[in-house]
Every structure is written in C-alpha cells, then in structure tokens.
Scaffold this active site. Structure first.
Site, PDB file in Angstrom:
ATOM      1  N   SER A 549      38.152  36.866  41.290  1.00 37.66           N
ATOM      2  CA  SER A 549      37.724  38.205  40.885  1.00 37.66           C
ATOM      3  C   SER A 549      38.904  39.087  40.494  1.00 37.66           C
ATOM      4  CB  SER A 549      36.901  38.827  42.016  1.00 37.66           C
ATOM      5  OG  SER A 549      36.316  40.037  41.638  1.00 37.66           O
ATOM      6  N   ASP A 560      48.706  37.398  30.089  1.00 38.90           N
ATOM      7  CA  ASP A 560      48.432  37.595  28.664  1.00 38.90           C
ATOM      8  C   ASP A 560      49.443  38.523  28.003  1.00 38.90           C
ATOM      9  OD1 ASP A 560      46.318  35.888  28.759  1.00 38.90           O
ATOM     10  OD2 ASP A 560      44.747  37.398  28.497  1.00 38.90           O
ATOM     11  N   LYS A 574      35.793  33.476  39.222  1.00 37.05           N
ATOM     12  CA  LYS A 574      34.783  34.522  39.418  1.00 37.05           C
ATOM     13  C   LYS A 574      35.093  35.660  38.455  1.00 37.05           C
ATOM     14  CE  LYS A 574      32.479  37.880  41.846  1.00 37.05           C
ATOM     15  NZ  LYS A 574      32.293  39.097  41.076  1.00 37.05           N
TER      16      LYS A 574
END
Length: 728
Positions: A549, A560, A574
């Site tokens: 999560s 990224d 998740k």
C-alpha cells in the site's frame, strides 16, 4: 528500469569499490575513478583489474587497499552464504526422506518445505521422485482430514504443500476451499461465538452493501459471479460439523439435504438468467431465505453474514465487511492508538504463560517499572492460566482513567510483583533506529556507520503522526552526522496515503507521486512541490513482499523519479484505494473504489492471475528464511525497552529459575482423542538444524555498501548510477 540484479551479482559489482568509513581524498588515488566507472557500467572484471593494477604500482595506496580488503571480505560472505544454503538444503532433504520412510507424513512434509527455499532450482526439486511421492501421500492425508470435517488439519497440509509447489493452481484451489471451511470452524466455535458474530445483523445491511458495490466499485461488478460465490459459501455452511453441534435444523440430515437441493437449484438458475444485476442478487437472497425458513431454519443473521461473505470474496482481496461485532476493534486500528497500559504481549515458550515482550514508550507500564519477560499470572486477581493474548487484551485494555491490577512473576529474580495501573490513551510510534539511546527510551541512535555518515531509519506504518515522527528522526539523524540514509519499509503494511505523500515531499522537490483512477471516481493526481529538505540526500529504500500500500507508493514514486535506489524483494501488490462506508447498525463496508498508478503509469495492484505487480527492486536480493528470521530477531531486540532495575534485587540462580518456571508451566488443555499433527519431539527435531545463519542482514549490508560507495566516489545519486547500470 532494467537494472535488476541478483544478490550475488550485486555484491560482486559493489564489493570491489566499497570503501571503509574513513573519509577519502582522491589526490593520491586518481586511477580508482576508472575502476569505479567500470564497475558502475557493470564491468566487474575491469574494475577489479583496475584495483589490482593500482596495488601493483603502489602497494600502500590507501583507497585501493581498502577497496581490495572489502572485495575479499565480501567474497568470503558470498562463499559462506552459498555454503550455508547447500548444507541447509542437504540436511532438510535427508531428514525429510527419513521421515517419509517412517511414514511420519506431516513431519516429512515440513522438512521438504524447509528444504525448498534453499534448492538451486525449486521446480526441479518439486519434480524429484521422492517429493512427488511425498506430495501424493500428503494430499491423500489432507483429503482424509477433509472428509472427517477436520478442516484446520487439512488446511495445514495444503499450506505446507503450497510452499513446496508454489505455482500449483490445484493445490492453491484446495487450500482456498479448506481455508473457508476452517474459517467457519473458527468463527463459529460455539453458540456464544455465533450470537456475537450475528448480533445486530439484518437483511438491510446486505441490501445497503450491494447498493454501494453497484455504484462505487472500481470496475463494473460481475453480479452473476458474485451470486455464485454467495451460494457456494452457503453450501459450505451446510457442511460445517461445528455448526451442526448447536443448530438443530442443520444437524437434521433430511432438512439439510432439502436446503442443499434448493441451493443447487438456485445455483443452476443463475446461469439461465440473460442478465444479472444487484437487484437480481437481492432477489436471489430472498429465495434462499425462504428455502431456509422451510428447512434448516438457520438464524437470519447467519444467512446474511455468510451470503455476504461469499459474494465479497469474489470481488478482491481488500474489499471486506466490518460487522457490528468488529466495529470497535476496527475503529481502534484506524486511529493508530488505544486506551490501555502500554505493553506488547506474547506467550512464553517455556511456560506457555503470557509475558511482556516490551513496555511501550510513554506508557503507564514503562513508568511503573514493568520489564521485558515479566510473566502476567493474574489480572484483577483472576489467574491468566490458559489465557490467549486475545483474552489478555480484552481484560487488560479498557477506558482511560480506569484501574487494572496486574500480578507479575519476574523470572530473573523470582519476585511476585503487583502493579496498580491507570489506563490512558497510548499513541503508537512508527519510527525505529539502530538502537535506543541509553536511558532515553523514546530516542534512537540512527547511525549505521558513524564515520561514513550512513543513517538507518525503519518506518513500521503510515499512521497520522508518522510523517511528523520521520521529520523529527531525520533532524536528529542529521545532528548525529547523517550524509546518506537507508529507509527501511520492509513488512510495513501501509496506512494513510496522505502521510506517504508528505514523506515523499521530504525527498522530492517536485513531481507527481501517485494518481488514482476508478469507474466512478474522477481521476485524481497527487503532486509535491516545495523545499524538500532532504532532496539531495543519498537514499536507499529497503522493501520486501510485506511492503504494501503506502509503502509501495513511497518506494515506487521515488524509484520512478530516480530519487532513490530500491533494494530487496518485490513488494506485496496492494495498489488499490479503499473507502469505508457505514451501512447501519455500526456495520461498515471497506470497498475498493479505484486503483493507484505510479508516475510511470504502472499500478502496483495485484489482480487475479496478474503476471506483474508491486514494485520491483532495482537490486533484487532475496533473503533465505534463516536470514529473514535473523532480521526479525534484530528488529525485535532493538525495539525492546529494557526497563531494568534488576541490580536492586537478588538474581535467581539457574536452577532456582528453572524450578520457578516449571511451577508456573501451563500445559494447555487436557489431552483429547485428536492429537496435533506435530508432537513436541517433532517440533524439536524440525528446529534442530545445526547450520545457523550469521547475524547479518544481507539487504541492509548491501544498502550500506551502496551509500558508502556513493559518498566515497562522489557521483550524483542515483540518476547517474541508474543510467550506468541500465547500459549493462
């Protein structure tokens, strides 16, 4: 990114240019720059040759000498790690085959499961003839237990089989079926448990839940499939031996068969409908309820609960009902705190009695002098013999301002102690360091390598105050000499998204962090932009399959943006948004309404049969089970607060302590005709592996290497490192 490396390759690439914590100047060792450059390109041989050439020309070159010494040291680590894997595998295989030859099936299965992670090729291991024989016989045993209605034992077999055959869909299906049966055994242990579960449950809750699923679920629900799941789950209820003990209608074979036939008819009718909506599903429930009234007469609340659980199971792993009986506990978990005395509980392995793992920070227990390993023998005068940790939590927690009296036995001194404690709100903290500062239970030493300036912070959850706690920890780490950071979110289950975004803003000055997209919800993007006080801090984030999560959002966003190197194992997967909606009678529905998407456009969400999910690390380093246990042991020990005043008391001798503990021993429930799958002797044998893992955390050690190298080589972090590795 295409720079994932195996553990061995990572160590070989990094080891040859690792430097000691001593500060480096390059005036005397300029040729090392070419060695660093070669290694960053992935050309290990060239880097090693460069180091060797420097030493041939100048045997006393300090930086090259240190690099050579670290390289040799890590070669030794790699060799010992391989040796340990081989010995562990061989020992467990030998024990498994011996147990198989003696017909002790579950013991053999456990040894085989312990061997599997250490096999060079797990699929080849699973295909070995003796493993195939073991699998066949174990499945037959599991089936026998299933036919006897002993679902917990059947489930134990399927779980262990799944550890050996990781990609076997048939075993996974058998495990799922046994799980549902075992859930019924546990949830409806007796009539009192049934009444608790169905209290304040009515048909309106089901109708409200279906309405929300229809309007808010992140994709269009397949109500036909939901209907199948609901009927299948009720069919499982009719097979429950446990429920038959106190539900007369279900215990009646004729009435039970009548209801089962009605369920089969309803199931067949589902496929005959041209379309199937939420209204059709509600109509289906009423048909089932009518059939129930004319046959087994299950309590209507039970019918609602199990019909609903069955249909929700078909949605996703994160959608779920919070029934009225569970509402208070759910609210407590969401708040990040509780009212009590502030102790972490466990069970003492020797006596089987409740014990204190550690008092918590800023708690009545800590202030009163309660110590780790204290045994709780009574609460408010009632003996705790036979209590579970759930029993203890229920009896020790309570409203703030109220009193509770604990009677303790202290194993180190033999004292019987009484603590009258006043409950108050306990705020859970989520930050850990290397070790607690002496005499300061609420402050940490964060320096993993003081001389090199490498700090370590572990974040255990994303609770309302976690970003504030991390900010304070970063400030203290900076005061302690931090120049680079290892941020550990391994086995962090996540929590609040806005907290994760706040934490990203500490390290990233601008850019998108995450976006959400759903069927009904409008697309939403979260960005950061601001001062980012640690935007230039070299950063490695540790992750594993327990990182979920918000942990995945944090790691994925910084990956990224090339802001951090992610190291460890693929995360949990998740990547979905849940909203909690009230249904009435304190019941709530936790419903998946959208998916998370990282800045690159990927989602961490693990959907059914998905080939990819989670966040893949840049450096893929998989821990063996032994290494993982060592990591947990080290974390647990660092967390314990040693509230020790033992110097003021006479310490018991070993034989006196043994005698005291033996007297306190709780042997558990009386023996019955259904012995456990593993005897005490079996468990002792399983745990007698003579080959122990060293007290080393390979993932943390590799992160330390990375940051030391960056600080020594003075290369930008991590953009140039990533680009160099991608060219490999």
């Amino acid at each position: 990114m295409t720079m994932r490396k195996t553990w061995t390759v990572a160590l070989l690439l990094l080891g040859s240019f690792l430097l000691t914590p001593t500060a480096i100047t390059y005036a005397d060792d300029q040729p090392l720059e070419s060695a660093y450059a070669a290694i960053l390109r992935g050309d290990y041989d060239a880097g090693r040759s460069a180091v060797d050439r420097i030493l041939e020309q100048n045997h006393d070159a300090p930086a090259a000498r240190r690099a050579h010494e670290w390289l040799k040291s890590y070669h030794d680590v790699i060799a010992s790690r391989k040796d340990l894997k081989t010995k562990t595998f061989d020992w467990n295989v030998k024990e498994a085959q011996q147990a198989l030859s003696k017909g002790t099936m579950f013991l053999a299965l456990n040894f085989a499961a312990q061997a599997a992670p250490y096999a060079g090729d797990r699929q080849e291991f699973a295909r070995q003839p003796w493993v195939q024989e073991l699998t066949s016989r174990a499945r037959a045993e599991a089936q026998k237990y299933a036919e006897q209605g002993k679902w917990s034992k059947a489930l134990s077999y399927y779980v262990i089989l799944g550890r050996i055959h990781e990609d076997d869909s048939q075993i996974e299906e058998l495990k799922d079926n046994a799980t549902e049966h075992a859930r019924l055994e546990f949830a409806y242990e007796d009539e009192e448990a049934l009444e608790r579960r169905i209290k304040d449950v009515d048909e309106q809750l089901l109708q409200n839940a279906l309405r929300m699923i229809d309007h808010m679920y992140y994709k269009r629900p397949d109500f036909r499939q939901l209907a199948r799941g609901a009927i299948d789950n009720l069919a499982l209820v009719t097979q429950s031996e446990k429920l038959r003990e106190f539900l007369d209608g279900l215990a009646n074979p004729a009435l039970r068969r009548h209801f089962q036939r009605k369920l089969e008819e309803v199931h067949q009718a589902i496929d005959e409908e041209r379309i199937f909506s939420s209204e059709d599903l509600m109509r289906l429930f009423r048909q089932v309820a009518a059939a129930n009234r004319e046959s087994v007469e299950l309590p209507n609340g039970l019918l609602v609960v199990e019909f609903t659980e069955g249909l929700i199971h078909e949605l996703d792993d994160f959608t779920g009902m919070i029934w009225p009986a569970d509402a208070a506990e759910f609210e407590k978990l969401m708040m990040g705190g509780f009212e009590g005395i502030g102790i972490q509980l466990g069970v003492d392995e020797r006596t089987n009695r409740l014990k204190v793992i550690t008092p918590l920070e800023n708690s009545p227990a800590l202030e009163a002098g309660i110590q780790p390993d204290d045994l709780i023998i009574a609460v408010d005068g009632e003996s705790t013999k036979g209590w579970t940790t759930d029993d203890a939590v229920h009896n020790i927690m309570g409203p703030g301002g109220t009193e509770v009296i604990l009677t303790m036995k202290r194993p180190s001194t033999g004292e019987e102690l009484f603590f009258k404690l006043v409950r108050r709100r306990i705020e859970l903290t989520t930050i850990r360091g290397i070790n607690r500062l002496p005499h300061r239970a609420d402050e940490w030493n964060y320096m993993l390598d003081q001389e090199a300036g490498v700090a370590y912070i572990r974040l255990t959850n994303f609770l309302p105050k976690s970003a504030e706690e991390l900010s304070a920890a970063l400030s203290m780490a900076r005061d302690q000499g931090m120049k680079g950071l290892v941020l550990d979110v391994r086995h962090n289950p996540g929590g609040l998204l806005d907290v994760a975004i706040d934490i990203v803003s500490d390290f990233l000055s601008s850019g998108e962090v995450v976006s959400t997209r759903g069927r009904v919800e409008s697309d939403h993007r979260e960005r950061v932009g601001g001062r980012a006080p640690y935007r230039d801090l070299p950063l490695v984030i540790l992750v594993n399959e327990g990182s979920a999560s918000a942990s995945e959002i944090l790691a994925g966003a910084l990956q990224d943006h090339d802001r951090a190197v992610i190291l460890g194992e693929r995360t949990f997967g998740k990547g979905s948004v849940q909203h909690v909606r009230r249904l009435g009678n304190e019941a709530q529905l936790k419903l998946t309404t959208a998916l998370y998407y990282l800045p690159s456009g990927r989602t961490p969400h693990k959907s059914k049969d998905a080939p990819t999910w989670g966040v893949d690390p840049d450096w893929d380093i998989e821990l063996t089970p032994k290494e993982f246990r060592k990591v947990l042991e080290r974390e647990r020990e660092s967390y314990v607060i040693h509230n020790d005043d033992s110097a003021a008391s006479t310490q018991l001798k070993d034989e006196q302590r043994d005698e005291m503990l033996e007297a306190l021993k709780d042997d558990g429930e009386e023996e019955n005709d259904d012995p456990p799958l593993l005897s005490d002797a079996d468990i002792e044998l399983l745990e007698s592996d003579p080959f122990d893992a060293p007290d080393v955390d390979p993932q943390l050690e590799t992160a330390l290497l990375l940051i030391r190298v960056k600080l020594a080589a003075k290369v930008p972090w991590p953009r140039d490192l990533a680009a160099a590795l991608e060219r490999d």
